[in-house]
Design a protein around this motif. Structure first.
Motif, PDB file in Angstrom:
ATOM      1  N   PHE A  77       0.821  -1.198   0.000  1.00 19.90           N
ATOM      2  CA  PHE A  77       0.000   0.000   0.000  1.00 19.90           C
ATOM      3  C   PHE A  77       0.860   1.255   0.000  1.00 19.90           C
ATOM      4  N   LEU A  78       1.881   1.286   0.846  1.00 15.87           N
ATOM      5  CA  LEU A  78       2.745   2.464   0.932  1.00 15.87           C
ATOM      6  C   LEU A  78       3.494   2.693  -0.381  1.00 15.87           C
ATOM      7  N   LEU A  79       3.944   1.613  -1.019  1.00 21.81           N
ATOM      8  CA  LEU A  79       4.674   1.758  -2.277  1.00 21.81           C
ATOM      9  C   LEU A  79       3.766   2.281  -3.388  1.00 21.81           C
ATOM     10  N   VAL A  80       2.526   1.761  -3.460  1.00 22.15           N
ATOM     11  CA  VAL A  80       1.586   2.249  -4.474  1.00 22.15           C
ATOM     12  C   VAL A  80       1.263   3.716  -4.227  1.00 22.15           C
ATOM     13  N   TRP A  81       1.045   4.065  -2.962  1.00 18.80           N
ATOM     14  CA  TRP A  81       0.750   5.465  -2.623  1.00 18.80           C
ATOM     15  C   TRP A  81       1.932   6.364  -2.988  1.00 18.80           C
ATOM     16  N   LEU A  82       3.150   5.917  -2.680  1.00 18.56           N
ATOM     17  CA  LEU A  82       4.335   6.706  -2.990  1.00 18.56           C
ATOM     18  C   LEU A  82       4.511   6.846  -4.495  1.00 18.56           C
ATOM     19  N   ALA A  83       4.273   5.764  -5.240  1.00 20.96           N
ATOM     20  CA  ALA A  83       4.412   5.819  -6.697  1.00 20.96           C
ATOM     21  C   ALA A  83       3.418   6.815  -7.292  1.00 20.96           C
ATOM     22  N   GLY A  84       2.193   6.828  -6.768  1.00 19.69           N
ATOM     23  CA  GLY A  84       1.206   7.786  -7.253  1.00 19.69           C
ATOM     24  C   GLY A  84       1.641   9.216  -7.034  1.00 19.69           C
ATOM     25  N   ASN A  85       2.232   9.496  -5.871  1.00 18.46           N
ATOM     26  CA  ASN A  85       2.692  10.853  -5.592  1.00 18.46           C
ATOM     27  C   ASN A  85       3.919  11.226  -6.419  1.00 18.46           C
ATOM     28  N   VAL A  86       4.755  10.251  -6.741  1.00 19.19           N
ATOM     29  CA  VAL A  86       5.891  10.521  -7.616  1.00 19.19           C
ATOM     30  C   VAL A  86       5.392  10.899  -9.008  1.00 19.19           C
ATOM     31  N   LEU A  87       4.390  10.171  -9.503  1.00 19.57           N
ATOM     32  CA  LEU A  87       3.825  10.494 -10.814  1.00 19.57           C
ATOM     33  C   LEU A  87       3.229  11.907 -10.816  1.00 19.57           C
ATOM     34  N   VAL A  88       2.543  12.259  -9.717  1.00 18.20           N
ATOM     35  CA  VAL A  88       1.990  13.606  -9.610  1.00 18.20           C
ATOM     36  C   VAL A  88       3.111  14.640  -9.583  1.00 18.20           C
ATOM     37  N   ALA A  89       4.197  14.317  -8.869  1.00 17.51           N
ATOM     38  CA  ALA A  89       5.304  15.268  -8.733  1.00 17.51           C
ATOM     39  C   ALA A  89       5.975  15.563 -10.073  1.00 17.51           C
ATOM     40  N   VAL A  90       5.981  14.580 -10.969  1.00 15.33           N
ATOM     41  CA  VAL A  90       6.623  14.803 -12.266  1.00 15.33           C
ATOM     42  C   VAL A  90       5.630  15.280 -13.321  1.00 15.33           C
ATOM     43  N   GLY A  91       4.391  15.570 -12.883  1.00 20.85           N
ATOM     44  CA  GLY A  91       3.426  16.198 -13.786  1.00 20.85           C
ATOM     45  C   GLY A  91       2.456  15.259 -14.454  1.00 20.85           C
ATOM     46  N   LEU A  92       2.268  14.052 -13.909  1.00 26.44           N
ATOM     47  CA  LEU A  92       1.300  13.124 -14.480  1.00 26.44           C
ATOM     48  C   LEU A  92       0.172  12.931 -13.485  1.00 26.44           C
ATOM     49  N   PRO A  93      -0.886  13.752 -13.540  1.00 30.25           N
ATOM     50  CA  PRO A  93      -1.977  13.651 -12.569  1.00 30.25           C
ATOM     51  C   PRO A  93      -2.706  12.321 -12.681  1.00 30.25           C
ATOM     52  N   ILE A  94      -3.081  11.754 -11.545  1.00 31.36           N
ATOM     53  CA  ILE A  94      -3.784  10.471 -11.535  1.00 31.36           C
ATOM     54  C   ILE A  94      -5.261  10.656 -11.833  1.00 31.36           C
ATOM     55  N   VAL A  95      -5.893  11.626 -11.154  1.00 30.87           N
ATOM     56  CA  VAL A  95      -7.306  11.916 -11.378  1.00 30.87           C
ATOM     57  C   VAL A  95      -7.484  13.421 -11.369  1.00 30.87           C
ATOM     58  N   GLY A  96      -8.625  13.860 -11.882  1.00 30.41           N
ATOM     59  CA  GLY A  96      -8.962  15.275 -11.768  1.00 30.41           C
ATOM     60  C   GLY A  96      -8.451  16.088 -12.941  1.00 30.41           C
ATOM     61  N   ASP A  97      -8.403  17.371 -12.720  1.00 30.03           N
ATOM     62  CA  ASP A  97      -8.027  18.328 -13.752  1.00 30.03           C
ATOM     63  C   ASP A  97      -6.527  18.304 -13.979  1.00 30.03           C
ATOM     64  N   ALA A  98      -6.114  18.053 -15.191  1.00 31.81           N
ATOM     65  CA  ALA A  98      -4.685  17.967 -15.492  1.00 31.81           C
ATOM     66  C   ALA A  98      -3.988  19.299 -15.320  1.00 31.81           C
ATOM     67  N   SER A  99      -4.751  20.380 -15.389  1.00 34.94           N
ATOM     68  CA  SER A  99      -4.131  21.693 -15.267  1.00 34.94           C
ATOM     69  C   SER A  99      -3.976  22.148 -13.823  1.00 34.94           C
ATOM     70  N   ALA A 100      -4.561  21.418 -12.874  1.00 34.58           N
ATOM     71  CA  ALA A 100      -4.516  21.812 -11.464  1.00 34.58           C
ATOM     72  C   ALA A 100      -3.295  21.206 -10.799  1.00 34.58           C
ATOM     73  N   ALA A 101      -2.506  22.046 -10.139  1.00 33.81           N
ATOM     74  CA  ALA A 101      -1.332  21.555  -9.434  1.00 33.81           C
ATOM     75  C   ALA A 101      -1.759  20.800  -8.182  1.00 33.81           C
ATOM     76  N   VAL A 102      -1.062  19.717  -7.872  1.00 34.84           N
ATOM     77  CA  VAL A 102      -1.349  18.904  -6.695  1.00 34.84           C
ATOM     78  C   VAL A 102      -0.205  19.068  -5.703  1.00 34.84           C
ATOM     79  N   ALA A 103      -0.543  19.368  -4.471  1.00 37.04           N
ATOM     80  CA  ALA A 103       0.471  19.597  -3.440  1.00 37.04           C
ATOM     81  C   ALA A 103       0.952  18.265  -2.884  1.00 37.04           C
TER      82      ALA A 103
END
Length: 255
Positions: free
Chosen positions: A195-221
């Motif tokens: 679970f922790l690895l999947v969660w971390l991987a999702g946040n890494v993808l967000v950090a490099v600009g690949l949003p998982i869900v939602g508006d692609a133009s909205a920055a995720v903290a």
């Protein structure tokens, strides 16, 4: 001809039907928070003017620059914004996903530690998530809103008891009554680590600009997400109390 029934057997009550426990029994405190967040979003999106809605985001959202210089004369929102930002949301998707994750991971934590401790936990995790974001973006005018950092803290807290290793399965207890696990025991649980690895991987993808869900133009903290998870994972023992297994006669209170 009728069968005779021994008196002692005739006095026995019929066997009780098995009780079906709800899959997710959300505590009332979480329901109130979800209603509050939904109400604030509906008011901003559909009831208030765009100018007033933007003012609410600016006044109650978290902005790191406030701790370097005031954004306008008499700006005291640096006092309450490290908490108030966690109740605001920028889109329907943002709100819905946060409410779902809050229901999933907040339920076992609130059921375990009670409402009053959960309120303190929410405040502390919101501040911790905002602090990590501010440390990385010190002095920048970036607006942060949303409960994701707090929800990440609930996730981290749940990892400390909800995913025991296979050698420690407590089938007769509800999840919130599992014993607190040490860091090493959590890392020995395949479920928790996965679970922790999947969660971390999702946040890494967000950090490099690949949003998982939602508006692609909205920055995720994502920085606030990581800050919240680390706080919840390591600080949860400070908020925990020894759960009482069912059948031992002590009621769970709201301490």
């Amino acid at each position: 001809m009728t069968d005779s029934i021994p008196p002692e057997e005739s006095l026995q009550p019929p066997p009780a039907a098995p009780r079906s426990e709800p899959i997710l029994n959300i505590p009332g405190a979480l329901v109130l928070v979800i209603v509050l967040m939904a109400g604030l979003f509906v008011a901003q999106a559909y009831l208030l003017s765009e100018a007033l809605s933007r003012w609410i985001d600016f006044e109650f959202g978290f902005i790191p620059a406030r701790y370097v210089y005031p954004l306008f004369e008499g700006d005291y929102s640096w006092v309450w914004s490290p908490l108030s930002y966690s109740f605001l949301h920028g889109s329907v998707e943002h709100l819905v996903f946060n409410c779902l994750w809050l229901a999933c991971f907040g339920t076992p934590v609130v059921s375990r530690i009670g409402t009053r401790r959960s309120v303190v936990f929410w405040i502390a995790s919101a501040v911790a998530a905002a602090a990590v974001f501010a440390a990385i973006h010190w002095g920048e005018v970036q607006l942060v809103i949303g409960a994701s950092g707090v929800i990440s803290a609930f996730m981290g807290a749940a990892c400390r008891f909800a995913f025991p290793p296979r050698s420690k399965v407590f089938s007769r207890r509800p999840v919130f009554a599992y014993p607190l696990l040490g860091v090493g025991e959590v890392l020995a649980s395949r479920t928790a680590v996965s679970f922790l690895l999947v969660w971390l991987a999702g946040n890494v993808l967000v950090a490099v600009g690949l949003p998982i869900v939602g508006d692609a133009s909205a920055a995720v903290a994502w920085e606030a997400h990581i800050g919240g998870l680390l706080f919840g994972f390591f600080a949860f023992p400070l908020f925990d109390r020894q759960p009482v297994p069912p059948g031992e006669g002590a009621a769970v209170n709201d301490g």
